[in-house]
Design a protein around this motif. Structure first.
Motif, PDB file in Angstrom:
ATOM      1  N   ARG A 146      49.301  43.811  39.344  1.00  0.00           N
ATOM      2  CA  ARG A 146      50.533  44.472  39.771  1.00  0.00           C
ATOM      3  C   ARG A 146      51.365  45.024  38.614  1.00  0.00           C
ATOM      4  O   ARG A 146      52.346  45.743  38.845  1.00  0.00           O
ATOM      5  CB  ARG A 146      51.385  43.469  40.569  1.00  0.00           C
ATOM      6  N   ALA A 147      51.013  44.673  37.384  1.00  0.00           N
ATOM      7  CA  ALA A 147      51.857  45.074  36.261  1.00  0.00           C
ATOM      8  C   ALA A 147      51.019  45.204  34.992  1.00  0.00           C
ATOM      9  O   ALA A 147      49.856  44.784  34.948  1.00  0.00           O
ATOM     10  CB  ALA A 147      52.969  44.041  36.046  1.00  0.00           C
ATOM     11  N   SER A 148      51.609  45.779  33.960  1.00  0.00           N
ATOM     12  CA  SER A 148      50.949  45.847  32.658  1.00  0.00           C
ATOM     13  C   SER A 148      50.747  44.433  32.119  1.00  0.00           C
ATOM     14  O   SER A 148      51.390  43.476  32.577  1.00  0.00           O
ATOM     15  CB  SER A 148      51.792  46.649  31.681  1.00  0.00           C
ATOM     16  N   VAL A 149      49.874  44.305  31.134  1.00  0.00           N
ATOM     17  CA  VAL A 149      49.550  42.980  30.606  1.00  0.00           C
ATOM     18  C   VAL A 149      50.800  42.277  30.082  1.00  0.00           C
ATOM     19  O   VAL A 149      51.077  41.119  30.430  1.00  0.00           O
ATOM     20  CB  VAL A 149      48.480  43.084  29.502  1.00  0.00           C
ATOM     21  N   VAL A 150      51.582  42.944  29.244  1.00  0.00           N
ATOM     22  CA  VAL A 150      52.757  42.302  28.662  1.00  0.00           C
ATOM     23  C   VAL A 150      53.780  41.959  29.736  1.00  0.00           C
ATOM     24  O   VAL A 150      54.334  40.850  29.757  1.00  0.00           O
ATOM     25  CB  VAL A 150      53.370  43.191  27.565  1.00  0.00           C
ATOM     26  N   ASP A 151      54.032  42.879  30.657  1.00  0.00           N
ATOM     27  CA  ASP A 151      54.996  42.587  31.725  1.00  0.00           C
ATOM     28  C   ASP A 151      54.505  41.469  32.638  1.00  0.00           C
ATOM     29  O   ASP A 151      55.297  40.647  33.119  1.00  0.00           O
ATOM     30  CB  ASP A 151      55.286  43.846  32.544  1.00  0.00           C
ATOM     31  N   ALA A 152      53.199  41.425  32.876  1.00  0.00           N
ATOM     32  CA  ALA A 152      52.643  40.351  33.701  1.00  0.00           C
ATOM     33  C   ALA A 152      52.834  38.996  33.024  1.00  0.00           C
ATOM     34  O   ALA A 152      53.185  38.003  33.676  1.00  0.00           O
ATOM     35  CB  ALA A 152      51.164  40.607  33.974  1.00  0.00           C
ATOM     36  N   ILE A 153      52.611  38.943  31.723  1.00  0.00           N
ATOM     37  CA  ILE A 153      52.813  37.698  30.989  1.00  0.00           C
ATOM     38  C   ILE A 153      54.273  37.273  31.073  1.00  0.00           C
ATOM     39  O   ILE A 153      54.589  36.103  31.323  1.00  0.00           O
ATOM     40  CB  ILE A 153      52.366  37.842  29.526  1.00  0.00           C
ATOM     41  N   ARG A 154      55.178  38.212  30.868  1.00  0.00           N
ATOM     42  CA  ARG A 154      56.601  37.894  30.975  1.00  0.00           C
ATOM     43  C   ARG A 154      56.934  37.295  32.338  1.00  0.00           C
ATOM     44  O   ARG A 154      57.673  36.310  32.449  1.00  0.00           O
ATOM     45  CB  ARG A 154      57.432  39.157  30.755  1.00  0.00           C
ATOM     46  N   THR A 155      56.396  37.898  33.392  1.00  0.00           N
ATOM     47  CA  THR A 155      56.692  37.429  34.744  1.00  0.00           C
ATOM     48  C   THR A 155      56.172  36.019  34.968  1.00  0.00           C
ATOM     49  O   THR A 155      56.886  35.145  35.470  1.00  0.00           O
ATOM     50  CB  THR A 155      56.079  38.385  35.780  1.00  0.00           C
ATOM     51  N   VAL A 156      54.915  35.770  34.596  1.00  0.00           N
ATOM     52  CA  VAL A 156      54.319  34.459  34.831  1.00  0.00           C
ATOM     53  C   VAL A 156      55.003  33.392  33.978  1.00  0.00           C
ATOM     54  O   VAL A 156      55.304  32.289  34.466  1.00  0.00           O
ATOM     55  CB  VAL A 156      52.801  34.498  34.559  1.00  0.00           C
ATOM     56  N   VAL A 157      55.270  33.692  32.716  1.00  0.00           N
ATOM     57  CA  VAL A 157      55.952  32.721  31.856  1.00  0.00           C
ATOM     58  C   VAL A 157      57.328  32.387  32.419  1.00  0.00           C
ATOM     59  O   VAL A 157      57.752  31.222  32.425  1.00  0.00           O
ATOM     60  CB  VAL A 157      56.052  33.267  30.419  1.00  0.00           C
ATOM     61  N   SER A 158      58.040  33.398  32.899  1.00  0.00           N
ATOM     62  CA  SER A 158      59.358  33.155  33.484  1.00  0.00           C
ATOM     63  C   SER A 158      59.270  32.252  34.709  1.00  0.00           C
ATOM     64  O   SER A 158      60.050  31.301  34.855  1.00  0.00           O
ATOM     65  CB  SER A 158      60.008  34.490  33.865  1.00  0.00           C
ATOM     66  N   ARG A 159      58.308  32.533  35.582  1.00  0.00           N
ATOM     67  CA  ARG A 159      58.171  31.731  36.799  1.00  0.00           C
ATOM     68  C   ARG A 159      57.735  30.305  36.489  1.00  0.00           C
ATOM     69  O   ARG A 159      58.216  29.347  37.099  1.00  0.00           O
ATOM     70  CB  ARG A 159      57.191  32.414  37.748  1.00  0.00           C
TER      71      ARG A 159
END
Length: 252
Positions: A146-159
């Motif tokens: 659903r997102a770029s690699v860096v943005d996906a990492i940010r989302t998962v780390v935040s959650r």
């Protein structure tokens, strides 16, 4: 609680040949706390290999043969210290490979069940082992859809941070294009492990770039900033440092 080593090279080489003393020092860490399994995922000419073993790298003949016999242009090595009462088994040994991704994690997300809602249903069905780390990878894979690699990492780390505040989310992710380093807050390290336990550092050589956990005196290595994502372009070895929300700077 584990030790991480990532590597990207312009030319085919073995990690022991490239790193020399630093590789020997990394391996020596398995003689103590980090003796609950080892693994190596390497890549050369688009072909990815994976070897894992539920034994100490320090005394394993296979470890020495695999690492010294693998000429690669990229790879991830991992030394496991089993936590959360999870079994010492090959299914629980890093790196974990999913398609063209290799992943290793350093930390313990005690709330393992809380990770699974972040994983798409079709991926949950393929979980092999017991670890928080395998689930961390699959949560990332789900978000990559659903997102770029860096943005996906940010989302998962935040959650994950919302449900596991004391867990370290340090990780290495090898993709076809990049070696990616997730560096969490080093202050999360338990007192008995030392204040530098979760620190990551990288070394830029003439033909290679490497990143590793702490545990020995690493002359010529640069510390990875806390709460950051480093991306190392596998073609150019250009290093970029990202915050968890915005790009910080170009590092090399």
């Amino acid at each position: 609680m584990c030790r991480l080593l990532g590597f990207v090279s312009h030319t085919e080489t073995t990690i022991p040949d490239a790193l020399g003393h630093d590789f020997e020092e990394f391996t020596a860490l398995s003689a103590g706390l980090h003796g609950d399994g080892w693994g190596f995922s390497g890549e050369r000419r688009g072909q990815r290999t994976l070897t894992v073993a539920a034994e100490s790298a320090h005394t394993s003949r296979d470890y020495d043969a695999v690492l010294r016999g693998s000429r690669v242009t990229s790879g991830i090595a991992h030394l496991r210290a089993a936590t959360l009462d999870l079994p010492v088994s090959e299914a629980n040994t890093h790196p974990f490979v999913h398609g063209d991704l290799s992943f290793a994690h350093n930390g313990s997300i005690r709330e393992i069940a809380s990770i699974e809602p972040l994983i798409d249903a079709d991926l949950r069905a393929g979980i092999r082992g017991d670890t928080d780390s395998e689930r961390y990878l699959l949560a990332l894979v789900s978000e990559f859809r659903r997102a770029s690699v860096v943005d996906a990492i940010r989302t998962v780390v935040s959650r994950l941070g919302e449900v596991a505040e004391e867990a370290s989310l340090n990780a290495l992710l090898l993709t076809p294009d990049e070696l990616i380093i997730v560096a969490d807050d080093a202050s999360k390290a338990p007192d008995f492990l030392g204040a530098d336990y979760y620190e990551l550092a990288y070394r830029v050589g003439a033909d290679f770039t490497a990143v590793a956990s702490s545990g020995w005196q690493r002359d010529g290595w640069q510390r990875v900033p806390e709460r950051s994502i480093l991306t190392i372009d596998r073609r150019t070895q250009h290093v970029t440092v990202h915050e968890l929300d915005t790009v910080l700077t170009s590092a090399a």
